[in-house]
Design an enzyme around this catalytic site. Structure first.
Site, PDB file in Angstrom:
ATOM      1  N   LYS A   7      -4.827  -1.490   5.675  1.00  0.00           N
ATOM      2  CA  LYS A   7      -4.136  -1.022   6.883  1.00  0.00           C
ATOM      3  C   LYS A   7      -4.953  -1.303   8.140  1.00  0.00           C
ATOM      4  CE  LYS A   7      -3.371   2.846   4.789  1.00  0.00           C
ATOM      5  NZ  LYS A   7      -3.020   4.197   4.355  1.00  0.00           N
ATOM      6  N   ASP A  56       0.838  -1.206   0.000  1.00  0.00           N
ATOM      7  CA  ASP A  56       0.000   0.000   0.000  1.00  0.00           C
ATOM      8  C   ASP A  56       0.865   1.245   0.000  1.00  0.00           C
ATOM      9  OD1 ASP A  56      -2.402   1.708   0.493  1.00  0.00           O
ATOM     10  OD2 ASP A  56      -1.323   2.064   2.362  1.00  0.00           O
ATOM     11  N   ARG A  62       0.282   6.527  -6.791  1.00  0.00           N
ATOM     12  CA  ARG A  62      -1.020   7.152  -7.066  1.00  0.00           C
ATOM     13  C   ARG A  62      -0.949   8.659  -6.829  1.00  0.00           C
ATOM     14  NH1 ARG A  62      -4.628   4.378  -2.947  1.00  0.00           N
ATOM     15  NH2 ARG A  62      -6.201   5.833  -3.707  1.00  0.00           N
TER      16      ARG A  62
END
Lengths: 438, 438
Positions: free
Chosen positions: B187, B161, B168
């Protein structure tokens, strides 16, 4: 103006300004904008499209990223042809000497094969010694002396296109009409032409498989060419079957030698003469395209095209004796035949399957670093409309890769469709498009 | 399975399999798939979306890319709250001690501020000495001893992530509901919770400005949480105005100290009690959410929440004396007032503008490497519905950057809207969503 803002703008479907397009493409070319931002933009362009003004800006930026050749010192209207690529598409090699023999200078910067489609450079390089890596100065000199020169993209021509194309190739963003247009037209505008004929392929073996996409691409290409003041004509031609009777580099060259000496297959000659006719017309050596086609045929009949081809081979350091005696060329180690599975007629031979099989045999590249075997390929003895009887040879396969032989035969077998009745043979020339049709 | 094929599939709007998603995300995390291919895929996901199964696969891959904390040795139902981020959103800091004081363990792994929204970690770190970088072992121990621990994402938690989020962030692909869902839920699932309450912000100061997007995100988050067997509830809360009366790290902490001692603003307390009530309910210390809200209020009234907060500060090595005597904290070098431009009522103070202004004052980050000034920020003396007279102070601005002072005052002036009539004050709690509403 930041890359982030420009990506967001296109992501949300808005028009990018010419400044924004230039900022991104040149920033990437100069190494200032990272590839991961450019690839996100490319995907946004792929999915959201670009209008005519944006497509022009892409072309313009890539064109002026490098050298723009000036051939104005050479008399006459310089005309090139560009094909969007197909299977067995050896038209450029026959057409360049025809058009040059008719008195129209042909400046031709071509590409290599990738995926299922072949490339003019690979075919030419199968002639021992033939060079395609001349400098722009040498290229100009050869056009001036011989009337034609066929080379590859030098590092000075459209460096931005080269870098962007490589990124598109690995990010599944090749098939975008504005990006294809920019890539093709920037290179064509850079090579020094005065006019251009486009052969936009359609069908299974073409990059554009859908007819309406081929037409849309043709119109965008014409719009950009005309915007640069270069008269541009396009033909949509059928690429559902391989063009001619050979696929594979040296095999295709031999077919070109035969065609230039008056013994080419009808489908190949139909497309070649139509395109050369249009080039001769644009080059002002004919009053109409029809008259251009007559001149094109005459160039073959008279032997002038063949002589011009031998001149080109000699000028580009190719082995002229080998061209004249192709039977001396080394043979592939292994051959096998694909045989008819039934009596009747061939309804079609799938061009994409033939192209992909030829790659497996060694005739093409899966990735740009693959090495090509010029001997590898396929001869098609029968094509759409031909009567066949069960067990009769339809194709011969040539390769040095023994392990690929049986798989190739099976795959090619499956690529053939049959019909009981003789299928209707239509013209490969599907549509003519010029600026009046935009 | 190649990156190219996977990119093409999503580009064409098809569903990716769990294997394909894992192959891309883990290939990228392990450095085997280059960022430029992943960013093209991210843009395709942004524009073509992902269904529930794909969103689950994204979450699952990121979750198991790293360590998954197991808190089963700690008795009780462990419950966390996650907010999608807003301006002046200091709810976690008040809520964690409330819920822990009510006997529900709170394992909380929070983030930092980026752009116009603040981050819990930055606020906590404005307390001198306060540490948020404990190991997972220490985190477990503190939850076991104190009932709560507030730390940052360790390198072992969801490394995929972390890497994907950074990509991103520079490719304009943050705002994708499936990708946001995967990032948040991986998360949360990794931190060792048994249940989760979500605060999905909506309005000008939220990441999701459109109401229907906030609802869609809430539903995706709940679907994933419930899929992992963790009861998940969500509130959509209004973020058109900053929450509470302060924006900026230490200023917000002081507001938290006051709120925990019974002197917090209504809007902040409304949201806090609703969310802690839901947590206390999920933690099985109340039979209904309503009863949970009553317990939450009681925790403040009784002083138990404040005591628990001081315990947490001590446990995480923060300066307890400074928390008890915040007047000893260093002051920003420059202050200025934003004054009312007219008589009447405040119709609203734009949260996004206040958030962006606070960043310019030094209270937030434009990019993740920026350094924060804990003293910088804004106090809002008047908010929506308050009567004002011309010239009366509406806000006070704090900064060490003299050159930013006047610009901030002008910008904040423009962020205020007025009305002649007293505007209707609605609840900030816009909607409650649970699995029955999916």
């Amino acid at each position: 103006m930041t890359p982030y803002e420009i990506i967001s703008k296109k992501r949300d479907g808005h028009e990018l300004s010419a400044e924004e397009i230039k900022y991104m493409i040149m920033g990437y070319t100069n190494g200032e904008i990272p590839d991961y931002q450019v690839s996100a933009l490319l995907m946004a362009i792929y999915l959201k499209g670009m209008n005519a003004a944006e497509t022009m800006a892409v072309t313009n930026t890539m064109l002026y990223s490098g050298e723009v050749v000036d051939l104005s010192a050479i008399p006459g209207v310089k005309v090139d042809k560009h094909s969007t690529g197909g299977v067995g598409d050896k038209v450029s090699i026959i057409l360049a000497p025809i058009v040059a023999a008719a008195g129209v200078p042909v400046p031709m910067i071509s590409g290599r094969g990738l995926g299922h489609t072949g490339g003019t450079l690979d075919k030419l390089e199968s002639i021992p010694g033939f060079r395609v890596d001349y400098s722009i100065k040498e290229y100009e000199q050869k056009i001036s002396e011989i009337g034609a020169c066929l080379i590859g993209q030098t590092p000075d021509i459209c460096p931005a296109d080269k870098k962007l194309y490589a990124l598109r190739d690995v990010t599944a963003t090749i098939q975008s009409i504005p990006l294809i247009t920019g890539s093709i037209m920037s290179k064509k505008m850079a090579e020094g032409i005065d006019a251009l004929v486009l052969d936009v392929k359609t069908g299974s073996g073409a990059f554009m498989q859908k007819y309406e996409d081929s037409v849309a691409l043709a119109k965008q290409l014409i719009a950009v060419g005309e915007h640069f003041g270069k008269p541009t004509l396009a033909y949509i031609t059928d690429m559902n079957e391989p063009l001619g009777r050979t696929v594979g580099n040296w095999l295709e060259m031999v077919e070109c030698f035969e065609a230039l000496q008056g013994d080419g297959p009808d489908d190949l000659l139909e497309v070649t003469h139509q395109l050369s006719g249009a080039m001769i017309y644009l080059g002002k050596k004919a009053g109409t395209i029809k008259e251009g086609v007559q001149i094109s045929k005459e160039m073959i009949r008279s032997g002038k095209a063949w002589n011009k081809f031998l001149e080109i081979v000699a000028s580009q350091e190719g082995d002229v004796a080998m061209v004249q005696h192709p039977q001396h060329y080394p043979q592939a180690k292994y051959q096998a035949e694909v045989k008819s599975e039934q009596d009747g007629y061939i309804a079609g031979v799938n061009a994409l399957e033939v192209g992909l099989t030829s790659v497996s045999l060694g005739a093409g590249r899966q990735k740009s670093t693959d090495i090509i075997d010029p001997k590898a390929g396929i001869i098609l003895h029968r094509k759409k409309g031909d009567a066949v009887s069960k067990g009769e040879p339809l194709m011969t396969v040539f390769t040095d890769k023994e392990q690929e032989l049986q798989g190739a035969v099976s795959r090619l077998n499956a690529a053939v469709t049959y019909s009981a009745e003789k299928p209707l043979l239509e013209s490969l020339i599907r549509e003519f498009i010029d600026k009046t049709k935009l």
